[in-house]
Scaffold this motif. Structure first.
Motif, PDB file in Angstrom:
ATOM      1  N   GLU A 108      10.845  11.298  -0.477  1.00 26.52           N
ATOM      2  CA  GLU A 108      10.424  10.359  -1.507  1.00 26.52           C
ATOM      3  C   GLU A 108       9.018   9.852  -1.170  1.00 26.52           C
ATOM      4  OE1 GLU A 108      13.630   8.958  -3.282  1.00 26.52           O
ATOM      5  OE2 GLU A 108      12.449   8.006  -4.829  1.00 26.52           O
ATOM      6  N   VAL A 109       8.204   9.625  -2.203  1.00 25.48           N
ATOM      7  CA  VAL A 109       6.923   8.938  -2.024  1.00 25.48           C
ATOM      8  C   VAL A 109       7.073   7.582  -2.692  1.00 25.48           C
ATOM      9  CG1 VAL A 109       4.503   8.883  -2.731  1.00 25.48           C
ATOM     10  CG2 VAL A 109       5.524  11.024  -1.962  1.00 25.48           C
ATOM     11  N   PHE A 151      10.845   6.185   7.165  1.00 23.45           N
ATOM     12  CA  PHE A 151       9.668   5.829   6.367  1.00 23.45           C
ATOM     13  C   PHE A 151       8.393   5.839   7.215  1.00 23.45           C
ATOM     14  CE2 PHE A 151      12.997   3.160   4.154  1.00 23.45           C
ATOM     15  CZ  PHE A 151      13.076   3.972   3.041  1.00 23.45           C
ATOM     16  N   LYS A 152       7.301   6.404   6.660  1.00 24.13           N
ATOM     17  CA  LYS A 152       6.005   6.345   7.331  1.00 24.13           C
ATOM     18  C   LYS A 152       5.043   5.587   6.424  1.00 24.13           C
ATOM     19  CE  LYS A 152       2.428   9.343   9.184  1.00 24.13           C
ATOM     20  NZ  LYS A 152       1.859  10.673   9.063  1.00 24.13           N
ATOM     21  N   LEU A 175      -3.457  11.648  -4.605  1.00 21.26           N
ATOM     22  CA  LEU A 175      -2.066  11.654  -4.133  1.00 21.26           C
ATOM     23  C   LEU A 175      -1.646  13.014  -3.580  1.00 21.26           C
ATOM     24  CD1 LEU A 175      -0.372   9.674  -7.055  1.00 21.26           C
ATOM     25  CD2 LEU A 175      -0.902   8.822  -4.760  1.00 21.26           C
ATOM     26  N   GLU A 176      -2.509  14.033  -3.846  1.00 19.65           N
ATOM     27  CA  GLU A 176      -2.113  15.401  -3.516  1.00 19.65           C
ATOM     28  C   GLU A 176      -1.699  15.591  -2.063  1.00 19.65           C
ATOM     29  OE1 GLU A 176      -5.173  18.111  -4.765  1.00 19.65           O
ATOM     30  OE2 GLU A 176      -4.230  18.217  -6.750  1.00 19.65           O
ATOM     31  N   LYS A 177      -2.526  15.058  -1.143  1.00 16.84           N
ATOM     32  CA  LYS A 177      -2.226  15.303   0.271  1.00 16.84           C
ATOM     33  C   LYS A 177      -0.870  14.718   0.653  1.00 16.84           C
ATOM     34  CE  LYS A 177      -5.224  11.464   1.901  1.00 16.84           C
ATOM     35  NZ  LYS A 177      -5.887  11.144   0.628  1.00 16.84           N
ATOM     36  N   TYR A 178      -0.481  13.634  -0.015  1.00 20.19           N
ATOM     37  CA  TYR A 178       0.830  13.037   0.278  1.00 20.19           C
ATOM     38  C   TYR A 178       1.943  13.882  -0.334  1.00 20.19           C
ATOM     39  CZ  TYR A 178      -2.258   9.153   1.290  1.00 20.19           C
ATOM     40  OH  TYR A 178      -3.266   8.381   1.793  1.00 20.19           O
ATOM     41  N   LEU A 179       1.723  14.287  -1.584  1.00 19.07           N
ATOM     42  CA  LEU A 179       2.770  15.039  -2.290  1.00 19.07           C
ATOM     43  C   LEU A 179       3.043  16.396  -1.650  1.00 19.07           C
ATOM     44  CD1 LEU A 179       1.731  14.104  -5.919  1.00 19.07           C
ATOM     45  CD2 LEU A 179       3.886  13.516  -4.807  1.00 19.07           C
ATOM     46  N   ASN A 180       2.051  16.907  -0.894  1.00 14.94           N
ATOM     47  CA  ASN A 180       2.241  18.209  -0.268  1.00 14.94           C
ATOM     48  C   ASN A 180       2.783  18.117   1.165  1.00 14.94           C
ATOM     49  OD1 ASN A 180       1.404  19.568  -2.561  1.00 14.94           O
ATOM     50  ND2 ASN A 180      -0.764  19.416  -1.996  1.00 14.94           N
ATOM     51  N   GLY A 220      -2.923  -0.004  -2.270  1.00 19.40           N
ATOM     52  CA  GLY A 220      -3.480   0.053  -0.919  1.00 19.40           C
ATOM     53  C   GLY A 220      -2.549   0.609   0.142  1.00 19.40           C
ATOM     54  N   GLU A 221      -1.305   0.856  -0.227  1.00 17.30           N
ATOM     55  CA  GLU A 221      -0.353   1.358   0.775  1.00 17.30           C
ATOM     56  C   GLU A 221       0.579   2.377   0.141  1.00 17.30           C
ATOM     57  OE1 GLU A 221       2.210  -1.205   3.709  1.00 17.30           O
ATOM     58  OE2 GLU A 221       3.438  -0.690   1.975  1.00 17.30           O
ATOM     59  N   ILE A 222       0.854   3.446   0.893  1.00 15.42           N
ATOM     60  CA  ILE A 222       1.799   4.454   0.407  1.00 15.42           C
ATOM     61  C   ILE A 222       2.813   4.729   1.519  1.00 15.42           C
ATOM     62  CG2 ILE A 222       0.308   6.408   1.089  1.00 15.42           C
ATOM     63  CD1 ILE A 222       1.233   7.732  -1.608  1.00 15.42           C
TER      64      ILE A 222
END
Ligand SMILES: Nc1ncnc2c1ncn2[C@@H]1O[C@H](COP(=O)(O)OP(=O)(O)O)[C@@H](O)[C@H]1O
Ligand SMILES: [Mg+2]
Length: 297
Positions: free
Chosen positions: A25-26, A42-43, A14-19, A32-34
């Protein structure tokens, strides 16, 4: 700490998303989808490494790290994500149709000046209320900016004062040096099973100059108002409510649902005695936030 090392490892996918920069918001609606929310909207990202097995393992490790439980019998987890300090809500099997859903509130804790919401006259009322230790309720719908506003007025509390906070996740920004932060799991999934009454009564004995409560609900409204009515000034709390008038109704309802019903007029008087100011917030669109200030008494 061993659990922190395990947590760090579990967080890797999840790191690459959280950074991501400018993240608000995540969100995960299903394995399978974030979804990454920024001010542009939203992306949606497909990521096959986010399997149900991984996500459940992540939630279990997170629960262990924060002394809570997650699993078949505890499908709801509300806590702070370690390392990042983001508020996290997870729904598991049996309470969500996709078997897993999660929202992590990452919004950078921007401290907005009071000019964001108010004119000069209202700002002077508010600043005076903060310095003279009036009790302030901050009301509004979901994502109307309640926590943001609370952080903004907390930044104006003198640094000589000692602050006690009670939150379900660490969202408050406290620049003051003398602070004790108490944590209360909203879902009762903490191992120690502490109640709001325990924490509020403890807060009073920890020599607070002010007690700040993250969010008023059925379990904590009455104990909190009782503290205010026994002379603890300078307290602040947030509440889900659609208007100033509905805030009072919501507080009466919380007290009634907690089983302390009775004479509604008497309860209303009790509430009005406890509070000095209600600030009601409303989000108009992604960049416009409005506020109404009402002085009680
Ligand atoms: N006045 C404001 N201007 C711009 N963004 C804001 C403002 N108030 C809140 N926000 C943003 O709106 C989102 C929700 O705010 P938050 O304070 O967490 O709402 P609440 O506590 O009511 O759920 C956050 O991303 C926050 O940064
Ligand atoms: Mg909030």
């Amino acid at each position: 700490m061993k659990t922190h090392i395990l947590m760090q490892r579990t967080l890797e996918p999840l790191e690459k998303y959280l950074n991501t920069k400018g993240l608000v918001e995540v969100i995960i609606n299903k394995p399978g989808e974030i979804i990454l929310e920024t001010k542009n909207g939203f992306k949606y990202i497909q990521d096959n490494s986010l399997t149900l097995e991984y996500l459940e393992g992540f939630a279990q490790q997170l629960a262990t790290t924060v002394n809570q439980k997650f699993g078949e019998y505890h499908p709801i987890l509300s806590c702070t994500l370690p390392i990042y300090n983001y508020r996290t809500q997870i729904m598991g099997k049996s309470v969500v149709d996709t078997n897993f859903a999660m929202a992590i509130r990452c919004a950078s804790a921007n401290i907005y000046p009071l000019e964001t919401w108010f004119d000069e006259k209202e700002i002077s009322i508010l600043k005076n209320a903060i310095l003279t230790k009036k009790n302030i309720l901050i009301a509004g719908g979901t994502s109307s900016g309640k926590t943001t506003f609370l952080n903004s007025i907390l930044s104006l509390v003198p640094h000589e004062e000692r602050i006690l906070t009670i939150e379900d996740a660490k969202e408050l920004e406290l620049p003051q040096p003398n602070v004790t932060r108490l944590l209360k799991s909203k879902m009762g999934t903490d191992i120690a099973k502490t109640t709001y009454a325990h924490l509020i009564n403890s807060a009073v004995r920890l020599r607070p100059d002010r007690i700040i409560l993250g969010e008023l609900d059925i379990d904590n409204t009455l104990p909190f108002l009782r503290v205010l009515n026994t002379g603890h000034g300078g307290s602040m709390a947030t509440l889900h409510a659609d208007s100033v008038d509905k805030s009072i109704e919501a507080l009466i309802m919380n007290i009634s649902l907690a089983g302390a019903g009775g004479n509604e007029r008497a309860i209303e008087k009790y509430i009005l005695n406890a509070l000095d100011i209600i600030v009601h917030l409303k989000r108009i669109d992604r960049v416009t936030y409005k506020a109404t200030l009402k002085e009680l008494n």
